[in-house]
Design an enzyme around this catalytic site. Structure first.
Site, mmCIF file in Angstrom:
data_model
loop_
_atom_site.group_PDB
_atom_site.id
_atom_site.type_symbol
_atom_site.label_atom_id
_atom_site.label_comp_id
_atom_site.label_asym_id
_atom_site.label_seq_id
_atom_site.Cartn_x
_atom_site.Cartn_y
_atom_site.Cartn_z
ATOM 1 N N GLY A 74 0.861 -1.300 0.109
ATOM 2 C CA GLY A 74 -0.102 0.010 -0.048
ATOM 3 C C GLY A 74 0.833 1.235 -0.114
ATOM 4 N N THR A 75 1.866 1.173 0.552
ATOM 5 C CA THR A 75 2.762 2.625 0.618
ATOM 6 C C THR A 75 3.468 2.908 -0.683
ATOM 7 O OG1 THR A 75 3.129 1.880 3.085
ATOM 8 C CG2 THR A 75 4.772 3.537 1.806
ATOM 9 N N ASN A 161 -7.807 3.691 9.249
ATOM 10 C CA ASN A 161 -7.073 2.347 9.751
ATOM 11 C C ASN A 161 -6.942 2.233 11.511
ATOM 12 O OD1 ASN A 161 -5.123 4.531 9.070
ATOM 13 N ND2 ASN A 161 -3.779 3.358 10.595
ATOM 14 N N GLN A 189 -7.240 -0.586 4.252
ATOM 15 C CA GLN A 189 -7.891 -1.080 5.434
ATOM 16 C C GLN A 189 -9.526 -1.582 4.800
ATOM 17 O OE1 GLN A 189 -7.430 -2.034 8.287
ATOM 18 N NE2 GLN A 189 -5.321 -1.368 8.357
ATOM 19 N N GLY A 210 -2.258 -6.474 0.166
ATOM 20 C CA GLY A 210 -2.152 -8.025 0.283
ATOM 21 C C GLY A 210 -2.289 -8.488 1.758
ATOM 22 N N HIS A 211 -1.434 -7.875 2.393
ATOM 23 C CA HIS A 211 -1.333 -8.376 3.931
ATOM 24 C C HIS A 211 -2.228 -7.949 4.776
ATOM 25 C CE1 HIS A 211 0.811 -5.103 6.444
ATOM 26 N NE2 HIS A 211 0.758 -4.716 5.032
ATOM 27 N N THR A 247 11.065 -5.897 -12.405
ATOM 28 C CA THR A 247 10.698 -7.185 -12.523
ATOM 29 C C THR A 247 9.418 -7.604 -11.618
ATOM 30 O OG1 THR A 247 12.966 -8.079 -12.684
ATOM 31 C CG2 THR A 247 11.542 -9.538 -12.317
ATOM 32 N N CYS A 340 2.537 1.385 11.543
ATOM 33 C CA CYS A 340 3.536 2.254 10.606
ATOM 34 C C CYS A 340 4.461 3.211 11.622
ATOM 35 C CB CYS A 340 2.959 2.821 9.516
ATOM 36 S SG CYS A 340 2.264 1.553 8.273
#
Length: 413
Positions: A74-75, A161, A189, A210-211, A247, A340
């Site tokens: 996200g960052t 969040n 979120q 994703g996490h 990549t 964070c």
């Protein structure tokens, strides 16, 4: 000797465990290998995995596959969106230096805006929050009307969040669109926990990660509307429409797509389950600590105004860090706010923007639920929270009395 009970994890808003199907997808492709940009058979097999993941994730987001730009999280997605929109818009018209930004943004957006102000000549306009954490739409309307030709973009997260407040994104996009101002939303979120439809939202860009929903850390994406121009943040091989060179991680993309598909497919039932579990947690905390204050909207149940899995409180007379450590000693993982900024001894900017005094904001604690959460987790918290708060308050009082005594001694002749 009795077995030590398993720890209770109530910090899913920071990160949630990887789902088995996502882990299987990741390990399968990681073991197979192949660079998606290579022309040989191994590379083209990885390319097929990657593009299947892009198509699947696009469907989960309500976006066309070509609008999905894979990132490391996200960052990175927020940086690409905010910097890219600002640079592109101000290059087209140098008058466009203003960035409208909600005062309760995640640091992944707020710190980018501050950096652009310091290094790139941007003018940050911080939009006020209502006491429940929602954007003040009247203030947004006034700022848009004041200088629409000088405004580069609006940044408004989809759901907060820390306190779980869902923002009026649709209304904000409509107001901004009337003045030709693109909108970026950090939906990290919200994705997988609320119904999202990028195409219907009218957003220019939308960041997801994703996490937060069961994919590995290091997976994310930015949805970029096809008519939106972004200036790239990094340069190299020109992958992904030239917006994000590098990549591509076919294994991570595959795992993210699988986790997202599971979360979106189970969303209605899971949102109702987590909302009920959250309400039980709120009742348990308020029963054990009657003067605890629930942050954010007052609505209960599966409501559109609050994320289903977040319950945020302030505890008068407590230092949030002290309470965090006491709960951790009791086998319960919680948070004082955004992971964070963990370890930074300062009150949450979100709570201050909502109008809380600094002393009250220091007593914050966030409990967040996820796909593995159960009623047993809530019961364990219910048993631990009262004693932990009492100990934290006693420690806080002792610390204040010691400080007062020291100051008094120093004042004596």
């Amino acid at each position: 000797m009795p077995a030590t009970p398993e720890p209770v994890y109530l910090d899913h808003a920071a990160t949630t465990p990887v789902k088995p199907a996502a882990l299987a997808a990741y390990t399968e492709q990681a073991a197979r290998g192949g660079n998606p940009s290579s022309l040989h058979a191994s590379g083209q097999a990885a390319r097929r995995v990657l593009e299947d993941a892009r198509e699947s994730l696009g469907a989960s987001l309500g976006a066309h596959p070509t609008e999905v730009v894979f990132t490391s999280g996200g960052t990175e997605a927020d940086n690409l969106a905010v910097k890219g929109l600002f640079w592109a818009r101000s290059a087209e018209d140098p008058r466009r230096r203003r960035i409208l930004c909600s005062s309760v943004e995640h640091h992944a957006v707020a710190d980018v805006v501050e950096w652009l102000e310091k290094h790139e000549g941007a003018e940050a306009v911080w939009l006020p929050s209502l006491p429940d954490g929602a954007l003040d739409l009247a203030a947004l309307r006034a700022e848009l009307e004041r200088a629409p030709g000088e405004t580069a973009l609006l940044a408004l997260l989809w759901a907060n969040n820390e306190v779980g407040t869902v923002q009026p994104v649709r209304e904000a996009v409509e107001l901004a669109a009337a003045h030709g101002v693109p909108v970026h939303s950090d939906a990290v979120q919200a994705f997988g926990h609320l119904p999202l439809d990028f195409a219907a939202s009218g957003l220019a860009t939308m960041a997801v990660s994703g996490h937060k929903l069961g994919a590995p850390v290091g997976t994310g994406a930015l949805a970029v509307r096809r008519d939106v121009v972004l200036t790239p943040v990094q340069h190299g091989g020109g992958q992904q429409r030239g917006l994000r060179s590098g990549t591509l991680d076919a294994a991570g993309a595959s795992a993210f797509a699988v986790a997202a598909r599971e979360a979106v497919g189970a969303l209605p039932g899971e949102a109702a389950r987590l909302s009920a579990l959250r309400d039980a947690l709120v009742d348990a905390v308020l029963t054990a600590v009657p003067d605890a204050v629930l942050s954010g909207p007052a609505e209960r149940g599966d409501t559109p105004s609050r994320l289903p899995g977040i319950a945020h409180f302030t505890f008068p007379g407590c230092e949030g860090d002290s309470l965090l450590f006491l709960l951790d000693m009791a086998g319960i993982a919680a948070s004082t706010g955004s992971a964070c900024t963990a370890g930074v001894p300062r009150p949450s900017h979100v709570l201050l923007a909502m109008g809380l005094a600094e002393e009250a904001a220091r007593g914050a604690q966030r409990f967040s639920l996820g796909w593995p959460s159960t009623h047993d987790d809530v019961a364990r918290l219910a048993a631990a929270i009262g004693p932990a708060v009492s100990q934290a308050r006693a420690a806080g009082m002792a610390g204040r009395e010691s400080a007062i005594a020291t100051a008094s001694t120093r004042r004596r002749p």
